[in-house]
Design a protein around this motif. Structure first.
Motif, PDB file in Angstrom:
ATOM      1  N   HIS A   1       0.834  -1.197   0.000  1.00  0.00           N
ATOM      2  CA  HIS A   1       0.000   0.000   0.000  1.00  0.00           C
ATOM      3  C   HIS A   1       0.873   1.254   0.000  1.00  0.00           C
ATOM      4  O   HIS A   1       0.669   2.174  -0.790  1.00  0.00           O
ATOM      5  CB  HIS A   1      -0.928  -0.058   1.218  1.00  0.00           C
ATOM      6  CG  HIS A   1      -1.397   1.263   1.676  1.00  0.00           C
ATOM      7  ND1 HIS A   1      -0.741   1.981   2.645  1.00  0.00           N
ATOM      8  CD2 HIS A   1      -2.411   2.023   1.277  1.00  0.00           C
ATOM      9  CE1 HIS A   1      -1.361   3.133   2.810  1.00  0.00           C
ATOM     10  NE2 HIS A   1      -2.379   3.191   1.997  1.00  0.00           N
TER      11      HIS A   1
ATOM     12  N   SER B   1       2.629   1.818  -3.231  1.00  0.00           N
ATOM     13  CA  SER B   1       1.724   2.257  -4.303  1.00  0.00           C
ATOM     14  C   SER B   1       1.588   3.773  -4.301  1.00  0.00           C
ATOM     15  O   SER B   1       1.404   4.377  -5.354  1.00  0.00           O
ATOM     16  CB  SER B   1       0.321   1.673  -4.140  1.00  0.00           C
ATOM     17  OG  SER B   1       0.378   0.344  -3.832  1.00  0.00           O
TER      18      SER B   1
ATOM     19  N   ARG C   1       4.211   4.950  -6.254  1.00  0.00           N
ATOM     20  CA  ARG C   1       4.316   4.159  -7.502  1.00  0.00           C
ATOM     21  C   ARG C   1       5.660   3.430  -7.572  1.00  0.00           C
ATOM     22  O   ARG C   1       6.353   3.465  -8.571  1.00  0.00           O
ATOM     23  CB  ARG C   1       4.134   5.062  -8.720  1.00  0.00           C
ATOM     24  CG  ARG C   1       2.748   5.640  -8.851  1.00  0.00           C
ATOM     25  CD  ARG C   1       2.161   5.514 -10.234  1.00  0.00           C
ATOM     26  NE  ARG C   1       2.969   5.981 -11.299  1.00  0.00           N
ATOM     27  CZ  ARG C   1       2.766   7.133 -11.974  1.00  0.00           C
ATOM     28  NH1 ARG C   1       1.756   7.910 -11.647  1.00  0.00           N
ATOM     29  NH2 ARG C   1       3.539   7.462 -12.955  1.00  0.00           N
TER      30      ARG C   1
ATOM     31  N   ILE D   1       5.808   0.145  -6.944  1.00  0.00           N
ATOM     32  CA  ILE D   1       5.512  -1.283  -7.129  1.00  0.00           C
ATOM     33  C   ILE D   1       6.126  -1.735  -8.449  1.00  0.00           C
ATOM     34  O   ILE D   1       5.831  -1.156  -9.493  1.00  0.00           O
ATOM     35  CB  ILE D   1       3.981  -1.508  -7.201  1.00  0.00           C
ATOM     36  CG1 ILE D   1       3.300  -0.999  -5.936  1.00  0.00           C
ATOM     37  CG2 ILE D   1       3.617  -2.935  -7.500  1.00  0.00           C
ATOM     38  CD1 ILE D   1       3.487  -1.862  -4.742  1.00  0.00           C
TER      39      ILE D   1
ATOM     40  N   ASN E   1       6.542  -3.258 -11.857  1.00  0.00           N
ATOM     41  CA  ASN E   1       5.539  -3.674 -12.839  1.00  0.00           C
ATOM     42  C   ASN E   1       6.252  -4.209 -14.081  1.00  0.00           C
ATOM     43  O   ASN E   1       6.948  -3.447 -14.750  1.00  0.00           O
ATOM     44  CB  ASN E   1       4.685  -2.462 -13.214  1.00  0.00           C
ATOM     45  CG  ASN E   1       3.618  -2.797 -14.251  1.00  0.00           C
ATOM     46  OD1 ASN E   1       3.476  -3.949 -14.646  1.00  0.00           O
ATOM     47  ND2 ASN E   1       2.888  -1.788 -14.693  1.00  0.00           N
TER      48      ASN E   1
ATOM     49  N   GLY F   1       3.562  -6.308 -10.340  1.00  0.00           N
ATOM     50  CA  GLY F   1       2.545  -5.470  -9.700  1.00  0.00           C
ATOM     51  C   GLY F   1       1.890  -4.531 -10.691  1.00  0.00           C
ATOM     52  O   GLY F   1       2.458  -4.219 -11.746  1.00  0.00           O
ATOM     53  N   LYS F   2       0.708  -4.048 -10.352  1.00  0.00           N
ATOM     54  CA  LYS F   2      -0.006  -3.146 -11.251  1.00  0.00           C
ATOM     55  C   LYS F   2      -1.060  -2.414 -10.437  1.00  0.00           C
ATOM     56  O   LYS F   2      -1.747  -3.035  -9.627  1.00  0.00           O
ATOM     57  CB  LYS F   2      -0.692  -4.002 -12.309  1.00  0.00           C
ATOM     58  CG  LYS F   2      -1.029  -3.269 -13.569  1.00  0.00           C
ATOM     59  CD  LYS F   2      -1.412  -4.311 -14.596  1.00  0.00           C
ATOM     60  CE  LYS F   2      -2.167  -3.731 -15.738  1.00  0.00           C
ATOM     61  NZ  LYS F   2      -2.700  -4.778 -16.594  1.00  0.00           N
ATOM     62  N   ILE F   3      -1.170  -1.091 -10.636  1.00  0.00           N
ATOM     63  CA  ILE F   3      -2.269  -0.360  -9.997  1.00  0.00           C
ATOM     64  C   ILE F   3      -3.432  -0.392 -10.974  1.00  0.00           C
ATOM     65  O   ILE F   3      -3.326   0.136 -12.082  1.00  0.00           O
ATOM     66  CB  ILE F   3      -1.841   1.088  -9.660  1.00  0.00           C
ATOM     67  CG1 ILE F   3      -0.732   1.038  -8.597  1.00  0.00           C
ATOM     68  CG2 ILE F   3      -3.023   1.913  -9.168  1.00  0.00           C
ATOM     69  CD1 ILE F   3      -0.158   2.377  -8.195  1.00  0.00           C
TER      70      ILE F   3
ATOM     71  N   GLU G   1      -7.871   5.988  -6.612  1.00  0.00           N
ATOM     72  CA  GLU G   1      -7.101   7.225  -6.815  1.00  0.00           C
ATOM     73  C   GLU G   1      -6.427   7.629  -5.513  1.00  0.00           C
ATOM     74  O   GLU G   1      -6.895   7.297  -4.416  1.00  0.00           O
ATOM     75  CB  GLU G   1      -8.001   8.351  -7.344  1.00  0.00           C
ATOM     76  CG  GLU G   1      -9.206   8.638  -6.488  1.00  0.00           C
ATOM     77  CD  GLU G   1     -10.090   9.736  -7.035  1.00  0.00           C
ATOM     78  OE1 GLU G   1      -9.998  10.071  -8.235  1.00  0.00           O
ATOM     79  OE2 GLU G   1     -10.882  10.271  -6.242  1.00  0.00           O
TER      80      GLU G   1
ATOM     81  N   THR H   1      -1.769   8.238  -8.937  1.00  0.00           N
ATOM     82  CA  THR H   1      -1.798   7.008  -9.736  1.00  0.00           C
ATOM     83  C   THR H   1      -1.755   7.319 -11.232  1.00  0.00           C
ATOM     84  O   THR H   1      -1.541   6.440 -12.043  1.00  0.00           O
ATOM     85  CB  THR H   1      -3.070   6.166  -9.451  1.00  0.00           C
ATOM     86  OG1 THR H   1      -4.210   6.925  -9.858  1.00  0.00           O
ATOM     87  CG2 THR H   1      -3.191   5.794  -7.995  1.00  0.00           C
ATOM     88  N   ARG H   2      -2.001   8.596 -11.591  1.00  0.00           N
ATOM     89  CA  ARG H   2      -2.121   8.913 -13.029  1.00  0.00           C
ATOM     90  C   ARG H   2      -1.112   9.915 -13.567  1.00  0.00           C
ATOM     91  O   ARG H   2      -0.950  10.009 -14.770  1.00  0.00           O
ATOM     92  CB  ARG H   2      -3.535   9.438 -13.311  1.00  0.00           C
ATOM     93  CG  ARG H   2      -4.549   8.319 -13.194  1.00  0.00           C
ATOM     94  CD  ARG H   2      -5.909   8.677 -13.718  1.00  0.00           C
ATOM     95  NE  ARG H   2      -6.760   7.501 -13.638  1.00  0.00           N
ATOM     96  CZ  ARG H   2      -7.352   7.105 -12.516  1.00  0.00           C
ATOM     97  NH1 ARG H   2      -7.203   7.803 -11.424  1.00  0.00           N
ATOM     98  NH2 ARG H   2      -8.090   5.998 -12.506  1.00  0.00           N
TER      99      ARG H   2
END
Ligand code: SF4
Length: 320
Positions: free
Chosen positions: A22, A25, A28, A30, A32, A35-37, A41, A56-57
């Motif tokens: 958590h 994340s 960001r 994690i 990949n 892992g993936k979000i 938000e 996240t964006r």
């Protein structure tokens, strides 16, 4: 959850409950793959920002500018987080040079000041030492200095005291609290230690299987836990004021999250589980103002289907 300047949120749970994932994340971090979000938000508004951004964006370049600058992190094991081939001073100064473009001399001067501030004696000399010549507590202080070099808006502390003995643990917690007061930072403290939470947090999330089992103000968690998992965690800690023969452990292990079970993921370990619990996962239900538990015991409709003995037992134990 919301987190305001100056507040401390404690995130607790057993190993494998998703606390660190958590936290990673948020920044960001994690890896990949694997892992993936995939949703949700994380809105962040630092002190100098006009409006919030969704972490996240936003593009990678932007999140890099926030990492270690507006949102900083300290880890459980400073010995594996510090670079063994750079001096402690070089590592702290690098943060200042990277985010502020400061020159070598200026960055080193500030790094020395930071080391002094976190309580390292003879900082002007020790700044040229390599991490291996620092003790565990000193390394954690150096990590804190590095994390706080840019006076971040949020400090994420992932098990910052686990590898330290109890006396040093108390000193490090005090240091985090002092620095938080100085900078009016929000702190997210990840730990499996309820004692640490009681010491430092204002509000708490108890995590289980990657989800919040219970959220509450710190006093509510200790006086009236409303989720069987929180109740179990508190009962498995020895209490100085109670003499008892045995601690009550939570039997079993956290679930494997790759099995997509439809029901409450705590059911195989829960003393109160009944058939409905295995059919559908509960959502967070309000139990009191500022307290929520993800448990069907708090849904009056569902509770009517539960065996009376289970409900009675839950009442007796203060869950209802
Ligand atoms: Fe236990 Fe059922 Fe509540 Fe899950 S929903 S914690 S199994 S009582």
């Amino acid at each position: 959850y919301d987190l305001n300047p100056g507040e401390t949120l404690g995130i607790v749970g057993e190993s494998g409950c998703g606390k660190s994932v958590h936290a990673m994340s948020i920044l960001r971090l994690i890896p990949n793959p694997p892992g993936k979000i995939v949703g949700g938000e994380i809105l962040f508004q630092g002190k100098e920002m006009k409006e919030p951004v969704d972490l996240t964006r936003i593009p990678e370049q932007k999140i890099r500018r926030l990492r270690g600058n507006r949102i900083a992190m300290i880890f459980q094991e400073p010995v594996t987080s510090l670079n063994p081939v750079l001096t402690v001073g070089e590592q702290i100064a690098e943060v200042i040079r990277h985010h502020e473009g400061a020159g070598f001399e200026e960055a080193e001067k500030r790094a020395t000041g930071l080391l002094e501030r976190v309580g390292i004696a003879n900082a002007a000399k020790r700044i040229h030492d390599y991490p291996h010549s620092f003790s565990g507590g000193m390394r954690q202080r150096a990590m804190i200095a590095m994390a706080l070099a840019m006076k971040p808006d949020i400090l994420i502390a992932d098990e910052p005291t686990t590898a330290l003995d109890v006396t040093v643990q108390a000193q490090i917690l005090k240091l985090i609290r002092d620095m938080q007061n100085d900078y009016n930072m929000a702190v997210i403290l990840i730990t499996h230690n309820m004692g640490v939470v009681a010491e430092i947090a204002n509000k708490v999330i108890v995590m289980y299987a990657g989800r919040p089992a219970e959220t509450a103000e710190v006093k509510q968690i200790f006086s009236h836990p409303r989720h069987p998992y929180t109740w179990g965690l508190l009962n498995s800690i020895p209490k100085l004021n109670q003499r008892s023969e045995k601690l009550i452990p939570i039997e079993g292990q956290p679930p494997n999250l790759s099995h997509n079970d439809p029901g409450c993921l705590f059911a195989p370990r829960c003393l109160y589980a009944w058939a409905d619990c295995r059919l559908m996962a509960p959502t967070l239900l309000e139990t009191e103002k500022t307290q929520m538990a993800s448990c069907w015991l708090h849904d009056p409709e569902k509770r009517r289907q539960a065996p009376a003995s289970q409900v009675q037992e839950a009442r007796k134990n203060g869950l209802l």
